[in-house]
Design a protein around this motif. Structure first.
Motif, short mmCIF file in Angstrom:
data_model
loop_
_atom_site.label_atom_id
_atom_site.label_comp_id
_atom_site.label_asym_id
_atom_site.label_seq_id
_atom_site.Cartn_x
_atom_site.Cartn_y
_atom_site.Cartn_z
N ASP A 31 -2.35 -0.42 0.69
CA ASP A 31 -1.95 -0.53 -0.71
C ASP A 31 -0.44 -0.52 -0.84
OD1 ASP A 31 -1.96 -0.55 -3.47
OD2 ASP A 31 -2.49 1.57 -3.69
N VAL A 36 2.89 -3.02 -3.01
CA VAL A 36 3.14 -4.11 -3.95
C VAL A 36 4.27 -5.01 -3.49
CG1 VAL A 36 3.75 -4.71 -6.33
CG2 VAL A 36 2.23 -2.77 -5.89
N THR A 51 1.64 -8.89 0.42
CA THR A 51 0.78 -7.76 0.04
C THR A 51 -0.31 -8.27 -0.89
OG1 THR A 51 2.19 -7.19 -1.84
CG2 THR A 51 2.69 -6.13 0.25
N TRP A 52 -1.48 -7.67 -0.77
CA TRP A 52 -2.63 -8.10 -1.56
C TRP A 52 -3.20 -6.90 -2.31
CZ3 TRP A 52 -1.91 -13.00 -0.90
CH2 TRP A 52 -1.54 -13.51 0.35
N ASP A 53 -3.86 -7.18 -3.42
CA ASP A 53 -4.50 -6.11 -4.18
C ASP A 53 -5.66 -5.53 -3.37
OD1 ASP A 53 -5.45 -4.49 -6.35
OD2 ASP A 53 -7.00 -5.99 -6.64
N PRO A 54 -5.63 -4.24 -3.05
CA PRO A 54 -6.68 -3.68 -2.19
C PRO A 54 -8.06 -3.71 -2.81
CG PRO A 54 -5.29 -1.93 -3.06
CD PRO A 54 -4.62 -3.22 -3.40
N GLY A 63 -9.21 -5.93 -4.97
CA GLY A 63 -9.70 -7.31 -4.91
C GLY A 63 -10.24 -7.63 -3.53
N ARG A 75 -0.31 4.06 -10.25
CA ARG A 75 -1.44 3.36 -10.87
C ARG A 75 -1.80 3.99 -12.22
NH1 ARG A 75 -4.26 -0.22 -8.10
NH2 ARG A 75 -3.67 -0.61 -5.91
N GLU A 83 -7.20 2.15 -15.50
CA GLU A 83 -7.46 0.92 -14.77
C GLU A 83 -8.00 1.24 -13.37
OE1 GLU A 83 -3.75 -1.13 -14.90
OE2 GLU A 83 -4.05 -1.85 -16.96
N GLN A 133 -11.50 -0.01 -11.52
CA GLN A 133 -11.50 -0.68 -10.22
C GLN A 133 -12.37 0.06 -9.22
OE1 GLN A 133 -7.23 -0.44 -9.92
NE2 GLN A 133 -6.97 -2.64 -10.17
#
Length: 287
Positions: A34, A36, A48-51, A53, A77, A81, A85
């Protein structure tokens, strides 16, 4: 002891494939990470990717393995939200999600480049506790409000709880046998497990070895209620390519009290998506 594998590098498609190979070759867990926007020269060059997702995609194509990230940086965070998730991936995976959590790394621009975010270590630690408290209340199914240092909310209610009633939380805890840092250790004892770290200049320097795990598990036995149930102690490292040596490493970790070994390859000069795939296909050692 269970064995997990971190997808430290690769595109979303490559990481989903890696997770499938992990499940096919006997690993017990797949973890992403995780971040950004990192300002370190080595990691900053990596996408970097949204964990959540990624984990949602992995959940849809796997059936058995535990899913998580090393480590979810909760202080940056929004808790409402985050709760949505977590609940989504938990239900999509049939209750296979776990939450290794920490204060986040200071090189993440999601802290340093955003006004109003907690920035110092103490601020991030307080924010971590606040987000965890909010998340825990969201699993009750009851309406609640919150008035905290970093977030104030009116009424929220999540009527459907996680698949198993709650999602296991594994906070990072710093270990120093000479002077145990009680705040991070006490935080971890309130939850379901811990990811121990020792002080170091890089992720690999901070990894706890068998000697640290042995000291730590003795400390846990002394300070945790013996009737509180099972407790996870996570050890990170890199198994040797030689099967016999890898088995010896795993046995040493298990003998010290670790309940999870997480295979962790972070060096951007030597680790590639292809090397991770090759390593995953070797599978964990048989104990």
């Amino acid at each position: 002891m269970k064995f997990g594998f971190i997808g430290s590098y690769g595109s979303p498609a490559q990481q989903v494939r890696l997770a499938q190979e992990c499940e096919a070759h006997g690993w017990d867990g797949f973890f992403t990470w995780d971040g950004v926007s990192l300002d370190d020269e080595g990691f900053g060059a990596q996408p970097t990717w949204d964990p959540f997702g990624l984990l949602a995609a992995v959940a849809a194509v796997t059936e058995r393995i535990t899913l998580g990230a090393m480590i979810f940086a909760l202080p940056r965070r929004r808790p409402w939200e985050l709760a949505q998730q977590v609940l989504t991936v938990d239900h999509l995976s049939g209750g296979r999600l776990v939450l290794p959590v920490g204060v986040g790394v200071p090189i993440d621009r999601a802290f340093t480049s955003v006004k109003g975010q907690p920035s110092t270590l103490r601020e991030r630690a307080r924010a971590l506790d606040e987000v965890l408290a909010w998340l825990d209340r969201s699993w009750s199914g009851e309406s609640f409000e919150h008035d905290g240092e970093w977030a104030g909310t009116g009424t929220f209610r999540f009527p459907v709880p996680p698949v198993r009633g709650r999602v296991p939380v594994w906070p990072v805890a710093v270990w120093d046998a000479a002077q145990p840092p009680r705040r991070s250790l006490d935080r971890a004892l309130r939850w379901d497990g811990m990811v121990p770290q020792v002080r170091g200049d890089s992720p690999e320097d901070a990894e706890a070895g068998p000697e640290h795990i042995r000291e730590l598990t003795a400390w846990i036995a002394e300070h945790r209620d013996s009737e509180a149930g099972a407790y996870e102690v996570i050890m990170q490292g890199r198994l040797d390519a030689d099967p016999d040596r890898a088995r010896d490493q795993a046995r040493a970790a298990a003998g010290a009290g670790a309940t999870w070994w997480i295979e962790s390859w972070w060096d951007p000069t030597t680790t590639t998506p292809e090397s991770l795939l090759d390593r995953a296909r070797q599978g964990p050692p048989a104990l």
